[in-house]
Scaffold this motif. Structure first.
Motif, PDB file in Angstrom:
ATOM      1  N   ALA A 351      50.136 -16.983 -39.836  1.00 50.87           N
ATOM      2  CA  ALA A 351      50.153 -15.591 -39.889  1.00 50.87           C
ATOM      3  C   ALA A 351      48.467 -15.583 -39.520  1.00 50.87           C
ATOM      4  O   ALA A 351      48.319 -15.029 -38.517  1.00 50.87           O
ATOM      5  CB  ALA A 351      50.087 -14.986 -41.126  1.00 50.87           C
ATOM      6  N   ALA A 352      47.830 -16.104 -40.064  1.00 55.11           N
ATOM      7  CA  ALA A 352      46.250 -15.632 -39.948  1.00 55.11           C
ATOM      8  C   ALA A 352      45.772 -17.295 -38.490  1.00 55.11           C
ATOM      9  O   ALA A 352      45.125 -16.795 -37.593  1.00 55.11           O
ATOM     10  CB  ALA A 352      45.384 -16.582 -40.518  1.00 55.11           C
ATOM     11  N   ASN A 353      47.009 -17.924 -38.641  1.00 55.03           N
ATOM     12  CA  ASN A 353      46.922 -18.362 -36.754  1.00 55.03           C
ATOM     13  C   ASN A 353      47.845 -17.907 -36.324  1.00 55.03           C
ATOM     14  O   ASN A 353      46.397 -17.766 -34.958  1.00 55.03           O
ATOM     15  CB  ASN A 353      47.339 -19.411 -37.504  1.00 55.03           C
ATOM     16  CG  ASN A 353      47.803 -20.613 -36.177  1.00 55.03           C
ATOM     17  OD1 ASN A 353      46.437 -21.005 -34.825  1.00 55.03           O
ATOM     18  ND2 ASN A 353      48.372 -20.727 -35.027  1.00 55.03           N
ATOM     19  N   GLU A 354      48.351 -16.933 -36.075  1.00 49.75           N
ATOM     20  CA  GLU A 354      49.309 -15.941 -35.095  1.00 49.75           C
ATOM     21  C   GLU A 354      48.275 -15.564 -34.700  1.00 49.75           C
ATOM     22  O   GLU A 354      48.264 -14.941 -33.334  1.00 49.75           O
ATOM     23  CB  GLU A 354      50.062 -15.567 -35.556  1.00 49.75           C
ATOM     24  CG  GLU A 354      51.651 -16.355 -36.146  1.00 49.75           C
ATOM     25  CD  GLU A 354      52.603 -15.880 -35.965  1.00 49.75           C
ATOM     26  OE1 GLU A 354      53.321 -15.253 -36.632  1.00 49.75           O
ATOM     27  OE2 GLU A 354      53.604 -16.988 -36.504  1.00 49.75           O
ATOM     28  N   GLU A 355      47.742 -14.820 -35.551  1.00 47.93           N
ATOM     29  CA  GLU A 355      46.537 -13.620 -35.149  1.00 47.93           C
ATOM     30  C   GLU A 355      45.810 -13.733 -34.653  1.00 47.93           C
ATOM     31  O   GLU A 355      44.872 -13.247 -33.539  1.00 47.93           O
ATOM     32  CB  GLU A 355      45.916 -12.711 -37.166  1.00 47.93           C
ATOM     33  CG  GLU A 355      47.573 -12.423 -37.224  1.00 47.93           C
ATOM     34  CD  GLU A 355      47.745 -11.174 -36.429  1.00 47.93           C
ATOM     35  OE1 GLU A 355      47.096 -10.223 -36.073  1.00 47.93           O
ATOM     36  OE2 GLU A 355      48.813 -10.748 -36.515  1.00 47.93           O
ATOM     37  N   CYS A 356      45.148 -15.425 -34.927  1.00 46.47           N
ATOM     38  CA  CYS A 356      43.888 -16.021 -34.682  1.00 46.47           C
ATOM     39  C   CYS A 356      44.062 -15.951 -32.969  1.00 46.47           C
ATOM     40  O   CYS A 356      43.219 -16.284 -31.364  1.00 46.47           O
ATOM     41  CB  CYS A 356      43.206 -16.819 -35.376  1.00 46.47           C
ATOM     42  SG  CYS A 356      42.532 -16.295 -36.800  1.00 46.47           S
ATOM     43  N   VAL A 357      45.504 -16.596 -33.034  1.00 45.92           N
ATOM     44  CA  VAL A 357      45.575 -17.287 -30.893  1.00 45.92           C
ATOM     45  C   VAL A 357      46.169 -15.825 -30.769  1.00 45.92           C
ATOM     46  O   VAL A 357      45.573 -15.671 -29.446  1.00 45.92           O
ATOM     47  CB  VAL A 357      47.320 -17.774 -31.583  1.00 45.92           C
ATOM     48  CG1 VAL A 357      47.745 -17.872 -30.588  1.00 45.92           C
ATOM     49  CG2 VAL A 357      46.955 -19.208 -31.867  1.00 45.92           C
ATOM     50  N   LEU A 365      38.377 -14.042 -29.429  1.00 48.44           N
ATOM     51  CA  LEU A 365      37.778 -14.811 -30.684  1.00 48.44           C
ATOM     52  C   LEU A 365      37.609 -15.829 -29.320  1.00 48.44           C
ATOM     53  O   LEU A 365      38.187 -16.378 -28.173  1.00 48.44           O
ATOM     54  CB  LEU A 365      39.033 -15.373 -31.344  1.00 48.44           C
ATOM     55  CG  LEU A 365      38.679 -15.963 -32.958  1.00 48.44           C
ATOM     56  CD1 LEU A 365      36.929 -15.492 -33.773  1.00 48.44           C
ATOM     57  CD2 LEU A 365      40.222 -16.359 -33.162  1.00 48.44           C
ATOM     58  N   PRO A 366      36.642 -17.192 -29.243  1.00 52.49           N
ATOM     59  CA  PRO A 366      35.960 -17.890 -28.753  1.00 52.49           C
ATOM     60  C   PRO A 366      37.352 -19.204 -28.961  1.00 52.49           C
ATOM     61  O   PRO A 366      38.285 -19.291 -30.337  1.00 52.49           O
ATOM     62  CB  PRO A 366      34.736 -18.467 -28.674  1.00 52.49           C
ATOM     63  CG  PRO A 366      34.737 -17.705 -30.554  1.00 52.49           C
ATOM     64  CD  PRO A 366      35.945 -16.975 -30.550  1.00 52.49           C
ATOM     65  N   ALA A 402      46.502 -11.976 -45.199  1.00 50.70           N
ATOM     66  CA  ALA A 402      46.674 -12.876 -44.215  1.00 50.70           C
ATOM     67  C   ALA A 402      46.550 -12.537 -42.425  1.00 50.70           C
ATOM     68  O   ALA A 402      45.374 -12.469 -42.439  1.00 50.70           O
ATOM     69  CB  ALA A 402      47.012 -14.625 -43.591  1.00 50.70           C
ATOM     70  N   ARG A 403      47.151 -11.640 -41.897  1.00 47.18           N
ATOM     71  CA  ARG A 403      47.019 -10.771 -40.424  1.00 47.18           C
ATOM     72  C   ARG A 403      46.078 -10.404 -40.372  1.00 47.18           C
ATOM     73  O   ARG A 403      44.903  -9.901 -39.948  1.00 47.18           O
ATOM     74  CB  ARG A 403      48.279 -10.129 -40.352  1.00 47.18           C
ATOM     75  CG  ARG A 403      49.617 -11.480 -39.806  1.00 47.18           C
ATOM     76  CD  ARG A 403      50.963 -10.323 -39.582  1.00 47.18           C
ATOM     77  NE  ARG A 403      51.548 -11.396 -39.657  1.00 47.18           N
ATOM     78  CZ  ARG A 403      52.219 -12.473 -38.493  1.00 47.18           C
ATOM     79  NH1 ARG A 403      51.443 -12.427 -37.812  1.00 47.18           N
ATOM     80  NH2 ARG A 403      53.132 -13.534 -38.507  1.00 47.18           N
ATOM     81  N   ARG A 407      42.591 -10.381 -38.286  1.00 50.29           N
ATOM     82  CA  ARG A 407      41.962  -9.390 -38.133  1.00 50.29           C
ATOM     83  C   ARG A 407      40.021  -8.646 -38.222  1.00 50.29           C
ATOM     84  O   ARG A 407      39.448  -8.514 -37.147  1.00 50.29           O
ATOM     85  CB  ARG A 407      42.846  -8.361 -37.421  1.00 50.29           C
ATOM     86  CG  ARG A 407      44.709  -8.462 -37.002  1.00 50.29           C
ATOM     87  CD  ARG A 407      45.152  -7.224 -36.638  1.00 50.29           C
ATOM     88  NE  ARG A 407      45.189  -6.695 -37.447  1.00 50.29           N
ATOM     89  CZ  ARG A 407      46.764  -6.954 -38.197  1.00 50.29           C
ATOM     90  NH1 ARG A 407      47.703  -7.715 -37.878  1.00 50.29           N
ATOM     91  NH2 ARG A 407      47.442  -6.670 -39.276  1.00 50.29           N
ATOM     92  N   GLU A 408      39.913  -8.298 -38.983  1.00 51.47           N
ATOM     93  CA  GLU A 408      38.962  -7.734 -40.095  1.00 51.47           C
ATOM     94  C   GLU A 408      37.808  -9.176 -39.369  1.00 51.47           C
ATOM     95  O   GLU A 408      37.089  -8.713 -39.180  1.00 51.47           O
ATOM     96  CB  GLU A 408      38.750  -8.152 -41.369  1.00 51.47           C
ATOM     97  CG  GLU A 408      39.341  -6.887 -42.332  1.00 51.47           C
ATOM     98  CD  GLU A 408      39.698  -6.970 -43.321  1.00 51.47           C
ATOM     99  OE1 GLU A 408      40.109  -5.583 -43.871  1.00 51.47           O
ATOM    100  OE2 GLU A 408      38.996  -7.584 -44.027  1.00 51.47           O
ATOM    101  N   LEU A 409      38.104 -10.490 -39.585  1.00 51.54           N
ATOM    102  CA  LEU A 409      37.534 -11.337 -39.093  1.00 51.54           C
ATOM    103  C   LEU A 409      36.909 -11.484 -37.782  1.00 51.54           C
ATOM    104  O   LEU A 409      35.778 -11.936 -37.044  1.00 51.54           O
ATOM    105  CB  LEU A 409      37.842 -12.877 -39.720  1.00 51.54           C
ATOM    106  CG  LEU A 409      37.957 -12.798 -41.450  1.00 51.54           C
ATOM    107  CD1 LEU A 409      38.354 -14.260 -42.097  1.00 51.54           C
ATOM    108  CD2 LEU A 409      35.810 -12.824 -41.723  1.00 51.54           C
ATOM    109  N   THR A 410      38.227 -11.512 -37.330  1.00 47.94           N
ATOM    110  CA  THR A 410      37.948 -11.307 -35.474  1.00 47.94           C
ATOM    111  C   THR A 410      37.171  -9.786 -35.047  1.00 47.94           C
ATOM    112  O   THR A 410      36.751 -10.681 -34.239  1.00 47.94           O
ATOM    113  CB  THR A 410      39.398 -11.346 -34.889  1.00 47.94           C
ATOM    114  OG1 THR A 410      40.473 -12.583 -35.674  1.00 47.94           O
ATOM    115  CG2 THR A 410      39.568 -11.398 -34.015  1.00 47.94           C
TER     116      THR A 410
END
Length: 420
Positions: A351-357, A365-366, A402-403, A407-410
């Motif tokens: 889930a974290a990866n899907e959000e980061c992608v 996000l780089p 996780a999502r 998003r918060e970290l992004t």
């Protein structure tokens, strides 16, 4: 090794639902995506073998969905987006002759799940992402053979899937796992020393971590071998896709993580290999084309003639294999870690990866920030406490957390870069 639990995917076992004679009835989930369109091409070329009874899609390509429904003469069409039902009904009316009955339409977030439980022999789950979990569970509970291209549903809900699946009920459709599935037919489980999963290396093969610091979305989408959707293509650029496949191989075949190896094979001719205890290695090879694995998923234990292209062995070619650079691509080792943690850890990772992608695609996000953020979310999640007593609610709750955290970290990363 002989005392290990029975694998989910075993080529020696054939699960055959009680159905009538004639072509095998198939439901295709994700029909307008890459897997779905290639599956339909295979079906149309083999009308005596397969008959599609239902199609599902998200709803972003209603004209294509309506065309597919008409060509296949399906009973039911399902869309996740209720707002596109009027446009879909109009598109279907344009495809069908006046007075001809239109297919039944199912709409809403549970439409694919309802369709997966409908009357058929095989459900091909070609949905992308963990939203494929509910349809996977529905197909298994309804007693259908599951041709599984939606790796995320197995990864995030491993214990749930394993609790429902009967021996031989799941046939893997990922090219790597279809390759392992076929190679494993050559021996017993006790004969297996290790599984070797091949990776093309994606568009950034050979680059160092430093060289990856300024790559763009366009760079990441330029896959050298496969034509896939944007999320899977970027997952291939980060090698997250390969990490997910390592977890999937562990769950499908009950082989420990320390006996699942990843090697880089740029040509993508060898889709994976099985090394046996006598020192021999069996490799499954075809030119890169997903119709071969799809044919295995739909047709097993029978093979579908001319499903995919073949090699011209009269022409010289070079096949290369390289070790994986874990420093430049830390995703595979992180996937091993979350796979060993089990519980909700794989769901958090995915889930974290899907959000980061999505954040990377949006320019928030780089490239290197994808795995940096995923790693932090996994670390903050910690060690799951539920062990093997995983529930669907546990998975959904972990994914939501996780999502949100990703998003918060992004946002923090984007703000820091803006100030720099």
């Amino acid at each position: 090794m002989t005392d290990a639990p029975a694998p989910l995917a075993d080529p020696h076992l054939v699960y055959d639902p009680v159905v009538g004679d004639g072509p095998k009835d198939v439901v295709i989930l994700g029909s307008t995506g890459s897997i779905g369109t290639q599956a339909i091409d295979l079906v149309l070329r083999n009308p005596g073998r397969f008959r599609v009874t239902g199609l599902s899609a998200n709803g972003g390509r209603v004209a294509l969905l309506a065309e597919q429904a008409r060509r296949l003469r399906v009973r039911t069409v399902a869309v996740a987006r209720e707002d596109v039902v009027p446009a879909l009904r109009e598109a279907l009316s344009a495809q069908y002759d006046a007075g001809e009955p239109l297919p039944e339409i199912l709409a809403g977030p549970d439409a694919a799940t309802e369709l997966a439980a409908s009357d058929c022999h095989t459900v091909l789950n070609g949905i992308t992402g963990s939203i494929g979990l509910a349809p996977t569970l529905a197909a298994l509970e309804a007693g259908r053979t599951l041709a599984l291209a939606n790796k995320e549903s197995l990864i995030v809900g491993g214990p749930l899937v394993k609790a429902l699946a009967k021996p031989g009920q799941i046939i893997p459709v990922d090219s790597e796992h279809a390759a392992l599935f076929q190679a494993l037919a050559a021996g017993t489980r006790a004969d297996v020393r290790k599984l070797v999963v091949t990776a093309s290396g994606g568009p950034f093969r050979g680059r160092t971590r430093e060289q990856l610091s300024h790559v763009t979305v366009e760079d990441a989408l330029a896959h050298p071998t496969w034509a896939m959707g944007p999320v899977i293509t970027i997952n291939s650029a980060t090698l997250v896709n390969k990490g997910l496949e390592v977890i999937e191989a562990h769950l499908l075949y009950d082989i420990p993580f320390d006996r699942i190896e990843v090697v880089v094979h740029p040509q993508s001719y060898v889709h994976s290999m099985v090394e046996f205890t006598d020192g021999s290695t069996l490799a499954q090879a075809t030119p890169p084309d997903m119709r071969g694995p799809i044919a295995i998923g739909l047709g097993w234990p029978e093979r579908v003639p001319d499903a995919a292209p073949v090699f011209d062995w009269s022409k010289a070619s070079t096949w290369e294999f390289f070790p994986l650079d874990n420093e430049a691509f830390p995703s595979v080792n992180l996937a091993r870690h979350v796979g060993e943690l089990a519980g909700t850890a794989p769901a958090v990772f995915n889930a974290a990866n899907e959000e980061c992608v999505e954040a990377f695609r949006a320019g928030a996000l780089p490239y290197l920030g994808i795995m940096e953020t995923v790693t932090r979310v996994v670390e903050e999640h910690g060690i799951p406490e539920m062990g093997t007593s995983l529930t669907v609610s546990d998975v959904l709750e972990a994914e939501t957390w996780a999502r949100t955290r990703a998003r918060e970290l992004t946002v923090r990363t984007a703000s820091a870069e803006a100030r720099a």
